[in-house]
Enzyme design. Structure first.
Site, PDB file in Angstrom:
ATOM      1  N   ALA A  62     -28.490   5.843  19.815  1.00 41.99           N
ATOM      2  CA  ALA A  62     -28.838   6.814  20.844  1.00 41.99           C
ATOM      3  C   ALA A  62     -30.359   6.877  20.930  1.00 41.99           C
ATOM      4  O   ALA A  62     -31.055   6.464  20.003  1.00 41.99           O
ATOM      5  CB  ALA A  62     -28.277   8.174  20.456  1.00 41.99           C
ATOM      6  N   GLY A 101     -25.264   4.858  17.579  1.00 37.55           N
ATOM      7  CA  GLY A 101     -24.520   4.840  18.833  1.00 37.55           C
ATOM      8  C   GLY A 101     -24.284   3.422  19.346  1.00 37.55           C
ATOM      9  O   GLY A 101     -23.283   3.150  20.011  1.00 37.55           O
ATOM     10  N   GLU A 104     -21.401   2.223  17.615  1.00 38.38           N
ATOM     11  CA  GLU A 104     -20.237   2.966  18.121  1.00 38.38           C
ATOM     12  C   GLU A 104     -19.755   2.384  19.459  1.00 38.38           C
ATOM     13  O   GLU A 104     -18.560   2.346  19.733  1.00 38.38           O
ATOM     14  CB  GLU A 104     -20.582   4.454  18.234  1.00 38.38           C
ATOM     15  N   GLU A 124     -27.189   7.336  11.022  1.00 43.42           N
ATOM     16  CA  GLU A 124     -27.431   8.715  11.482  1.00 43.42           C
ATOM     17  C   GLU A 124     -27.800   9.665  10.350  1.00 43.42           C
ATOM     18  O   GLU A 124     -28.621  10.570  10.516  1.00 43.42           O
ATOM     19  CB  GLU A 124     -26.194   9.257  12.213  1.00 43.42           C
TER      20      GLU A 124
END
Ligand code: 3H9
Length: 697
Positions: A62, A101, A104, A124
């Protein structure tokens, strides 16, 4: 300009994310992915989709800069819903570092192929958050709870080979990874292969569904340091939900947990450190285009603890290094210690034996200074902390080293300008201050002298990065940034012993906050004789510490110091003899001992340190408050989840700190060192913050 997300149509369409430098999943990328997957769905000519990225890496997560702002749609979940509803196989083509992310996204594809050098991870936790977009649910389904939890709790990436072995990737492809993924997708179409959705995979969860107690064992094995940290505990819960709850319900819980962590102080502090770390090596008046000098070979002068550790850093990074000592005996001893350190790492499983051999082979020892430095592109001096000796060494280096060699001193206190003047080439001289143990501690204080040339500074920064350090550029002052602030912390530590505290009370106030140890435990580790010798030379005194050394208590190495260390143990035990010695000192000084609570102790240790940090900023010795934070986190064990001293000070409130310091200074007989510094006063009076100072600059 290229589209941020491009759809290249074809029977096997390719979706390419192009958001340099690391293809972070900012809002425009998420929107682009949503549009691209929608178009791919609606285009009858497309039968399969490859998802990849341009530049140096598949999406690395992210966009962390967005975390301080309100979430902007579409969220990743919206993109994932589209991907999972796809009737056309989606293959991720992975390379570089698919992280957070980014991984993911890959987990939501039906298949994954990877280039051999890919490193995959969910980092994270290092930002004080947890995988918020399916990582805690899809990863356990794909590779098993026992393999997923350690990845999530450590945040460390795994190799493509490991990922292949545990089922995270389906194939490793040599050559162009996008082409490899297209070929893979064609095969899927030809074989009419099923669409594998991680969310539907149940096999690897079954043992935990049948016997949830199994999970406790996995947790016990994977959870390392979680004390005081919010994210690991939350991550453990979220992974538990993977076998306790239906997928969508679990994911709703995960998103809530993620938001809470994202908004919390710990993650804010860790994100601050993430960006501060990258900024600390940037020097505004040195253009990014400054070309560092080429470093092919290093020389380290001194084979003691520091010299040995520094040499290991070079060898670990594949840079040949010559270690120089004055006597064969000292050289042999130093080389033997290095070998032993490596062997211990091999024994613990941290290094392969052949890799150790490779590193040891990169090291050569000599007692001939001229021969040792002749070929070196960088020389790091790590001799005893004595100005006369350092000047003598640099005087010789000036005559012996290559004309364009970088000459660095590993001094922890001394004036780098004065050392530079011992040569006819001060522009080539700077400080490279490593922290003990040098092969382990990440911080490298790079001390810029008044005359240090821009390309010499750029070289030290580049070398620092290459050897895995976090470089922070600072100016010349006694003790530079870290040790000067450490000294400020030490003033009150000893005074508090005389007033009524014991070493374990003082150290306890810091370990409770999250430091690995306090000033007295640290003194015992470093050796109390070191400071004693410095004090003797300068005529300074430290009542208790001096008395301990006079009694033969040098710290861990003699089994006794501020604490006792029984049976060779490294863990300190409070010693009644030390208490007696302290109480007697109080009596001698006519001090009536009183109870000091943890809060008082903590503030008297930390606020003077912050105050000194403010002086250092005001003097321009540190360029930014974040640099100071990075120095304390990576060099002195400041708990990263509180963001370093200056970030923490902003959170506590500068006017509170100012007022407390004024009281502390008054009680210490108006000690000017403890008086609130002018910058702290200015900021506190105007309601400002250290962080705001950076923005205003
Ligand atoms: C996440 O994904 C949450 C999800 O679970 C779900 C959410 C719903 N964002 O390190 P470098 C910048 S959390 C924004 O020098 P390298 C960095 O600041 C995220 N910016 O390069 C720097 O900027 P500048 C999980 C980022 O080659 C530049 O890129 N992911 C981000 O040594 C180059 O970085 C992570 O935690 C980002 N995510 O290392 C990965 N990443 O040039 C974090 C980097 O202005 N990133 N920047 O100084 C890394 O670990 C390293 O950057 C990486 C490259 C290994 C990728």
């Amino acid at each position: 300009m290229a589209n941020i997300v491009e759809l290249r149509p074809g029977a096997v369409a390719v979706i390419v994310v192009d958001n340099p430098p690391v293809n972070a999943l900012k809002q425009a990328v998420r929107a682009g992915l949503r549009d691209a997957f929608t178009r791919a769905r609606d285009d009858a000519g497309i039968h399969a989709i490859v998802l990849t990225a341009a530049g140096r890496t598949f999406m690395a997560g992210a966009d962390i800069t967005e975390f301080d702002k309100p979430p902007q749609p579409p969220g990743l979940v919206e993109v994932f819903d589209l991907m999972e509803a796809s009737k056309k196989p989606i293959v991720a083509a992975l390379f570089g570092t698919p992280l957070g992310g980014g991984l993911e996204v890959a987990l939501t594809c039906h298949y994954r192929v990877a280039a051999p050098t890919t490193r995959l991870g969910l980092p994270e936790i290092k930002l004080g958050i947890l995988p918020g977009a399916g990582g805690t649910q899809r990863l356990p389904r794909l590779i098993g709870v026992d393999k997923a939890l350690p990845m999530i709790l450590s945040g460390d990436p795994i190799s493509a080979q490991e990922a292949l072995a545990n089922g995270l990737v389906d194939e490793i492809v040599e050559g162009d990874v996008t082409e490899g993924a297209i070929a893979f997708a064609r095969r899927l179409l030809a074989e009419k292969a099923p669409l594998k959705r991680a969310r539907d995979m149940e096999d690897k969860l079954k043992p935990y569904r049948d016997n949830p107690k199994l999970y406790d064992e996995v947790v016990a094995k994977s959870a390392k340091r979680t004390r005081g940290l919010a994210a690991p505990a939350a991550a453990i819960e979220c992974v538990r939900w993977s076998f306790e709850k239906p997928f969508d319900e679990a994911e709703r819980g995960v998103r809530e947990a993620f938001q809470k962590l994202r908004e919390g102080d710990q993650s804010k502090a860790q994100r601050h450190i993430f960006f501060a770390e990258r900024e600390a090596a940037k020097v505004p008046d040195i253009p990014a285009s400054t070309k560092p000098r080429d470093i092919k070979r290093a020389a380290v002068i001194g084979a003691g603890t520091m010299g040995g550790g520094i040499s290991m850093c070079f060898a670990n990074a594949g840079i040949p290094v010559t270690i120089i000592e004055t006597s064969q005996e000292a050289l042999d001893k130093g080389l033997a210690t290095i070998k032993r350190n490596y062997e211990n790492t091999v024994k613990r499983g941290g290094l392969k034996a052949d890799e150790m051999e490779r590193r040891v082979k990169l090291m050569t020892g000599t007692t001939d200074l001229a021969a040792g430095v002749r070929e070196a592109d960088i020389v790091v001096e790590a001799v005893f902390e004595d100005m006369g000796l350092k000047k003598e060494v640099f005087g010789k280096l000036d005559k012996l080293a290559k004309p364009d060699a970088v000459l660095a001193t590993n001094t922890s206190y001394l004036n780098v300008n004065e050392i530079g003047k011992a040569t006819a080439r001060p522009p080539s001289v700077l400080g490279m201050h490593f922290f003990s143990p040098a092969n382990v501690m990440r911080l490298l204080e790079i001390v810029r002298g008044a005359e240090t040339a821009p390309d010499v500074l750029a070289t030290a920064i580049a070398v620092g990065r290459k050897i895995g350090k976090v470089p922070a550029v600072v100016g010349v002052t006694h003790g530079f940034v870290g040790n000067r602030m450490l000294h400020a912390r030490g003033i009150e530590a000893e005074r508090m012993l005389l007033e009524g505290a014991l070493p374990q009370d003082v150290d306890g106030a810091l370990t409770e906050f999250g430091f690995p140890m306090g000033p007295f435990g640290m003194g015992d580790l470093a050796g109390l004789d070191v400071g004693w010798r410095v004090r003797k030379a300068s005529g300074a005194k430290a009542e208790i510490a001096d008395a301990l050394v006079d009694a033969g208590r040098y710290g861990q190495k003699t089994g006794k110091g501020f604490y006792k260390y029984e049976g060779g143990s490294r863990s300190p035990t409070p010693d009644p003899d030390v208490e007696k010695l302290i109480v007697e000192a109080s009596v001698r000084h006519g001090v009536k001992r009183r109870n000091l609570d943890r809060k008082e102790i903590f503030e008297r240790l930390i606020f003077p340190l912050i105050n000194e940090g403010a002086r250092i900023l005001d003097e321009g010795i540190a360029m930014r408050p974040g640099d100071i934070d990075v120095i304390w986190v990576y060099g002195y064990g400041w708990p990263v989840w509180t963001g370093g001293p200056m970030h923490y000070a902003d959170r506590v409130g500068l006017s509170y700190i100012r007022d407390r310091l004024a009281e502390i200074a008054a009680r210490a007989g108006n000690n000017p060192k403890l008086e609130p510094s002018p910058l702290l006063m200015r900021l506190a009076d105007s309601g400002g913050t250290f962080a705001g100072l950076k923005k205003a600059a």
